[in-house]
Write an enzyme that holds these catalytic residues in place. Structure first.
Site, PDB file in Angstrom:
ATOM      1  N   PHE A 225       0.816  -1.223   0.000  1.00  0.00           N
ATOM      2  CA  PHE A 225       0.000   0.000   0.000  1.00  0.00           C
ATOM      3  C   PHE A 225       0.843   1.263   0.000  1.00  0.00           C
ATOM      4  O   PHE A 225       0.365   2.333  -0.375  1.00  0.00           O
ATOM      5  CB  PHE A 225      -1.003   0.011   1.161  1.00  0.00           C
ATOM      6  CG  PHE A 225      -0.420  -0.282   2.521  1.00  0.00           C
ATOM      7  CD1 PHE A 225       0.277   0.680   3.223  1.00  0.00           C
ATOM      8  CD2 PHE A 225      -0.587  -1.536   3.086  1.00  0.00           C
ATOM      9  CE1 PHE A 225       0.805   0.409   4.477  1.00  0.00           C
ATOM     10  CE2 PHE A 225      -0.075  -1.824   4.343  1.00  0.00           C
ATOM     11  CZ  PHE A 225       0.632  -0.849   5.040  1.00  0.00           C
TER      12      PHE A 225
ATOM     13  N   GLY B 219       1.314   3.670  -3.256  1.00  0.00           N
ATOM     14  CA  GLY B 219       0.408   4.738  -3.659  1.00  0.00           C
ATOM     15  C   GLY B 219      -0.105   5.592  -2.518  1.00  0.00           C
ATOM     16  O   GLY B 219      -0.889   6.512  -2.738  1.00  0.00           O
ATOM     17  N   HIS B 220       0.323   5.324  -1.301  1.00  0.00           N
ATOM     18  CA  HIS B 220      -0.213   6.049  -0.129  1.00  0.00           C
ATOM     19  C   HIS B 220       0.921   6.481   0.775  1.00  0.00           C
ATOM     20  O   HIS B 220       1.163   5.857   1.787  1.00  0.00           O
ATOM     21  CB  HIS B 220      -1.174   5.139   0.633  1.00  0.00           C
ATOM     22  CG  HIS B 220      -2.120   5.856   1.544  1.00  0.00           C
ATOM     23  ND1 HIS B 220      -1.820   6.171   2.843  1.00  0.00           N
ATOM     24  CD2 HIS B 220      -3.369   6.315   1.337  1.00  0.00           C
ATOM     25  CE1 HIS B 220      -2.845   6.769   3.406  1.00  0.00           C
ATOM     26  NE2 HIS B 220      -3.805   6.870   2.507  1.00  0.00           N
ATOM     27  N   PHE B 221       1.601   7.428   0.594  1.00  0.00           N
ATOM     28  CA  PHE B 221       1.633   8.357  -0.524  1.00  0.00           C
ATOM     29  C   PHE B 221       3.054   8.369  -1.077  1.00  0.00           C
ATOM     30  O   PHE B 221       3.989   8.349  -0.276  1.00  0.00           O
ATOM     31  CB  PHE B 221       1.261   9.765  -0.059  1.00  0.00           C
ATOM     32  CG  PHE B 221      -0.126   9.853   0.518  1.00  0.00           C
ATOM     33  CD1 PHE B 221      -1.237   9.893  -0.310  1.00  0.00           C
ATOM     34  CD2 PHE B 221      -0.327   9.881   1.885  1.00  0.00           C
ATOM     35  CE1 PHE B 221      -2.522   9.999   0.226  1.00  0.00           C
ATOM     36  CE2 PHE B 221      -1.605   9.969   2.428  1.00  0.00           C
ATOM     37  CZ  PHE B 221      -2.701  10.033   1.607  1.00  0.00           C
TER      38      PHE B 221
ATOM     39  N   VAL C 193       2.443   6.704   4.359  1.00  0.00           N
ATOM     40  CA  VAL C 193       1.616   6.681   5.565  1.00  0.00           C
ATOM     41  C   VAL C 193       0.701   5.457   5.465  1.00  0.00           C
ATOM     42  O   VAL C 193       0.070   5.234   4.430  1.00  0.00           O
ATOM     43  CB  VAL C 193       0.753   7.962   5.680  1.00  0.00           C
ATOM     44  CG1 VAL C 193      -0.166   7.895   6.887  1.00  0.00           C
ATOM     45  CG2 VAL C 193       1.625   9.202   5.738  1.00  0.00           C
TER      46      VAL C 193
END
Length: 145
Positions: free
Chosen positions: A43, A46-48, A53
């Protein structure tokens, strides 16, 4: 309880298994689990980008998985053949961001368990500081065919 024992209870697998270890357990009452958050978590792509985070919803999912282990261990053999399903998330609060390198200490405590419905209060800490809290409800049901 180590990851091998956890995987015998939870149906989740990579990349959605959010509990690495159970360190305290009172079946049906209270459970404490750990999640080691690493930069290798998918994850974070893309986050971020540039500022990774952990998504708050995945912290809540980690709470649900710890609660699922606790409820499973308090259940009878017939219930253990079923799978747990989320029913509700209430009063979720995200108080501190969780970053790669953090270790989440996930504590869940039973509010009530009636007629196959479990309600728990969950809290996730990083270095003793509250990061996330929520109340969760779940039930056990037959596996989808």
């Amino acid at each position: 309880m180590d990851i091998n024992e956890i995987m015998k209870i939870l149906p989740h697998r990579f990349p959605f298994l959010m509990v690495d270890r159970i360190v305290e357990m009172e079946p049906g009452k209270r459970c404490v689990g750990l999640k080691n958050v690493t930069i290798n978590e998918p994850f974070f792509q893309g986050h971020f980008p540039g500022h990774p985070v952990m998504p708050g919803v995945l912290i809540v999912e980690a709470m649900a998985q710890v609660a699922g282990i606790m409820a499973y261990l308090a259940s009878d053999d017939e219930t253990r053949k079923k799978v747990s399903y989320f029913m509700a998330i209430d009063n979720a609060k995200f108080r501190k961001p969780v970053f790669p390198g953090d270790q989440l200490r996930i504590e869940v405590e039973t509010i009530f368990s009636r007629r196959g419905i479990w309600s728990v209060a969950g809290k996730a800490y990083v270095d003793g500081v509250l990061a996330t809290e929520a109340e969760l409800k779940a039930t056990f049901a037959e596996k989808a065919k």
